[in-house]
Write a protein that holds these residues in place. Sequence first.
Motif, PDB file in Angstrom:
ATOM      1  N   LEU A   1     143.468 -64.025 -31.440  1.00  0.00           N
ATOM      2  CA  LEU A   1     143.534 -62.666 -31.967  1.00  0.00           C
ATOM      3  C   LEU A   1     142.447 -61.825 -31.332  1.00  0.00           C
ATOM      4  N   GLU A   2     142.732 -60.561 -31.145  1.00  0.00           N
ATOM      5  CA  GLU A   2     141.701 -59.614 -30.748  1.00  0.00           C
ATOM      6  C   GLU A   2     141.258 -58.884 -32.022  1.00  0.00           C
ATOM      7  N   ILE A   3     139.964 -58.892 -32.290  1.00  0.00           N
ATOM      8  CA  ILE A   3     139.476 -58.326 -33.542  1.00  0.00           C
ATOM      9  C   ILE A   3     138.299 -57.391 -33.289  1.00  0.00           C
ATOM     10  N   GLU A   4     138.091 -56.518 -34.264  1.00  0.00           N
ATOM     11  CA  GLU A   4     136.896 -55.682 -34.321  1.00  0.00           C
ATOM     12  C   GLU A   4     136.295 -55.825 -35.706  1.00  0.00           C
ATOM     13  N   VAL A   5     134.971 -55.935 -35.772  1.00  0.00           N
ATOM     14  CA  VAL A   5     134.264 -56.081 -37.042  1.00  0.00           C
ATOM     15  C   VAL A   5     133.148 -55.050 -37.096  1.00  0.00           C
ATOM     16  N   ASP A   6     133.114 -54.289 -38.181  1.00  0.00           N
ATOM     17  CA  ASP A   6     132.050 -53.290 -38.368  1.00  0.00           C
ATOM     18  C   ASP A   6     130.897 -53.885 -39.155  1.00  0.00           C
ATOM     19  N   GLY A   7     129.702 -53.345 -38.917  1.00  0.00           N
ATOM     20  CA  GLY A   7     128.515 -53.789 -39.636  1.00  0.00           C
ATOM     21  C   GLY A   7     127.370 -52.824 -39.402  1.00  0.00           C
ATOM     22  N   PRO A   8     126.241 -53.043 -40.074  1.00  0.00           N
ATOM     23  CA  PRO A   8     125.100 -52.133 -39.915  1.00  0.00           C
ATOM     24  C   PRO A   8     124.456 -52.206 -38.544  1.00  0.00           C
ATOM     25  N   ALA A   9     124.584 -53.360 -37.859  1.00  0.00           N
ATOM     26  CA  ALA A   9     124.008 -53.537 -36.524  1.00  0.00           C
ATOM     27  C   ALA A   9     124.753 -54.672 -35.838  1.00  0.00           C
ATOM     28  N   PRO A  10     124.834 -54.663 -34.490  1.00  0.00           N
ATOM     29  CA  PRO A  10     125.544 -55.747 -33.791  1.00  0.00           C
ATOM     30  C   PRO A  10     124.974 -57.124 -34.123  1.00  0.00           C
ATOM     31  N   GLN A  11     123.647 -57.192 -34.241  1.00  0.00           N
ATOM     32  CA  GLN A  11     123.021 -58.488 -34.513  1.00  0.00           C
ATOM     33  C   GLN A  11     123.426 -59.033 -35.887  1.00  0.00           C
ATOM     34  N   ALA A  12     123.552 -58.136 -36.865  1.00  0.00           N
ATOM     35  CA  ALA A  12     123.926 -58.574 -38.211  1.00  0.00           C
ATOM     36  C   ALA A  12     125.341 -59.137 -38.218  1.00  0.00           C
ATOM     37  N   VAL A  13     126.260 -58.476 -37.506  1.00  0.00           N
ATOM     38  CA  VAL A  13     127.638 -58.978 -37.428  1.00  0.00           C
ATOM     39  C   VAL A  13     127.669 -60.305 -36.682  1.00  0.00           C
TER      40      VAL A  13
ATOM     41  N   PRO B   1     126.865 -56.042 -25.592  1.00  0.00           N
ATOM     42  CA  PRO B   1     125.977 -57.050 -24.998  1.00  0.00           C
ATOM     43  C   PRO B   1     124.890 -57.535 -25.954  1.00  0.00           C
ATOM     44  N   GLU B   2     124.355 -56.650 -26.802  1.00  0.00           N
ATOM     45  CA  GLU B   2     123.282 -57.104 -27.687  1.00  0.00           C
ATOM     46  C   GLU B   2     123.775 -58.116 -28.721  1.00  0.00           C
ATOM     47  N   ALA B   3     125.057 -58.075 -29.067  1.00  0.00           N
ATOM     48  CA  ALA B   3     125.593 -59.086 -29.983  1.00  0.00           C
ATOM     49  C   ALA B   3     125.661 -60.441 -29.286  1.00  0.00           C
ATOM     50  N   ARG B   4     126.114 -60.458 -28.031  1.00  0.00           N
ATOM     51  CA  ARG B   4     126.167 -61.713 -27.275  1.00  0.00           C
ATOM     52  C   ARG B   4     124.754 -62.251 -27.033  1.00  0.00           C
ATOM     53  N   ALA B   5     123.807 -61.368 -26.726  1.00  0.00           N
ATOM     54  CA  ALA B   5     122.430 -61.815 -26.493  1.00  0.00           C
ATOM     55  C   ALA B   5     121.834 -62.409 -27.764  1.00  0.00           C
ATOM     56  N   HIS B   6     122.174 -61.818 -28.916  1.00  0.00           N
ATOM     57  CA  HIS B   6     121.655 -62.341 -30.179  1.00  0.00           C
ATOM     58  C   HIS B   6     122.196 -63.747 -30.430  1.00  0.00           C
ATOM     59  N   LEU B   7     123.465 -63.981 -30.143  1.00  0.00           N
ATOM     60  CA  LEU B   7     124.042 -65.318 -30.324  1.00  0.00           C
ATOM     61  C   LEU B   7     123.411 -66.321 -29.366  1.00  0.00           C
ATOM     62  N   ALA B   8     123.123 -65.882 -28.149  1.00  0.00           N
ATOM     63  CA  ALA B   8     122.479 -66.787 -27.189  1.00  0.00           C
ATOM     64  C   ALA B   8     121.099 -67.198 -27.675  1.00  0.00           C
ATOM     65  N   ARG B   9     120.346 -66.221 -28.197  1.00  0.00           N
ATOM     66  CA  ARG B   9     119.011 -66.562 -28.729  1.00  0.00           C
ATOM     67  C   ARG B   9     119.127 -67.492 -29.929  1.00  0.00           C
ATOM     68  N   LEU B  10     120.112 -67.212 -30.789  1.00  0.00           N
ATOM     69  CA  LEU B  10     120.303 -68.065 -31.958  1.00  0.00           C
ATOM     70  C   LEU B  10     120.655 -69.484 -31.546  1.00  0.00           C
ATOM     71  N   ALA B  11     121.529 -69.626 -30.545  1.00  0.00           N
ATOM     72  CA  ALA B  11     121.899 -70.965 -30.061  1.00  0.00           C
ATOM     73  C   ALA B  11     120.691 -71.684 -29.470  1.00  0.00           C
ATOM     74  N   ALA B  12     119.856 -70.950 -28.721  1.00  0.00           N
ATOM     75  CA  ALA B  12     118.667 -71.565 -28.135  1.00  0.00           C
ATOM     76  C   ALA B  12     117.697 -72.012 -29.209  1.00  0.00           C
ATOM     77  N   ASP B  13     117.516 -71.197 -30.229  1.00  0.00           N
ATOM     78  CA  ASP B  13     116.611 -71.563 -31.322  1.00  0.00           C
ATOM     79  C   ASP B  13     117.099 -72.823 -32.032  1.00  0.00           C
ATOM     80  N   LEU B  14     118.406 -72.905 -32.276  1.00  0.00           N
ATOM     81  CA  LEU B  14     118.950 -74.081 -32.969  1.00  0.00           C
ATOM     82  C   LEU B  14     118.848 -75.324 -32.098  1.00  0.00           C
ATOM     83  N   THR B  15     119.079 -75.169 -30.811  1.00  0.00           N
ATOM     84  CA  THR B  15     118.960 -76.318 -29.903  1.00  0.00           C
ATOM     85  C   THR B  15     117.520 -76.804 -29.839  1.00  0.00           C
TER      86      THR B  15
END
Length: 321
Positions: A267-279, A296-310
């Motif tokens: 599916l192609e989706i869109e999600v609204d939120g207060p900030a890309p990082q929060a979504v 891009p800032e949403a993807r960068a936030h996920l990359a940082r989150l993945a690195a922190d968890l690893t």
Amino acid sequence: MRADRLVATLLFLQTRGQVTAAEVAAELEVSERTARRDLEALALAGVPVYARRGRGGGWSLVGGARTDLSGLTAAETRALFLLAGPSAVTPELRTALRKLVRALPAPLRPGAEAAAGAAVADGTDWTRAPADPGGPLSAALQRAVLDGVQVRLGYAAPGRPAGERTVHPLGLVAKAGARYLVAGTDRGPRTFRLDRIVSAEPTGEPAVRPEGFDLTALWRTLAGEMEERLSAATVRARAEPAAEPLLRRLFGGLLRVTGRPPDGGPLEIEVDGPAPQAVASRLAGLGSRVEVLAPPEARAHLARLAADLTARYGPPPQDGP
């Protein structure tokens, strides 16, 4: 002398036909002297109440006169008790409902009693945590609204230390399980979640209510502004079709399906939120079932989150020998 007590006295008198000051005192949980003073006040106010002295005497309405204080229809009565019945968690509200049942005309009482028992309010959520009751200062804030006095409010906004400000209480609103105080401030009308209020001290100064004040209209304006802030950013992503029910539970009306391939593809989706990082943080829990595409800032936030968890837990274990 409280007007609501006089109304309750009159309702009790109408229901019983004749009462003594002692009976009124017991019903309203006041002293007999106060009950007698209230009955006399009704008479002085022009209500046709008279006292009969001696044995078997008491207070009565002249000629059995009645005053219609509600004007409720049968449907309105059932709706009132269906709404208030499960919420009657305070002694004051339970007492008020009992009094209202007795004051209703006989044909309306069975429907009211049935409606009061037709719903249940559970004070905890599925995690057994107490539901938001509005905070321990709810009663004090309600009095401030009704009395029209300013309040020195201690408030702890999320991520900020508690601070104090003087506000003009205008009303209380319940929305989605939370309760809010609507109040005037030096920056205009604002909302305050009751469970974040840490102190509320009446100042004794009169609260200023805007001319032509309408709580419903003001709340719609404030709620609209809040919704705009909560949907200030949009994240685009692809998601497995099987993840759609969970996405809808997570985001509700903030989720839009913009593409649904006929072959059952993502599916192609869109999600609204207060900030890309929060979504992105909320989408992270769905793992590989969702791929964030932009911004891009949403993807960068996920990359940082993945690195922190690893870094915390190490790389995922490899299958096989």
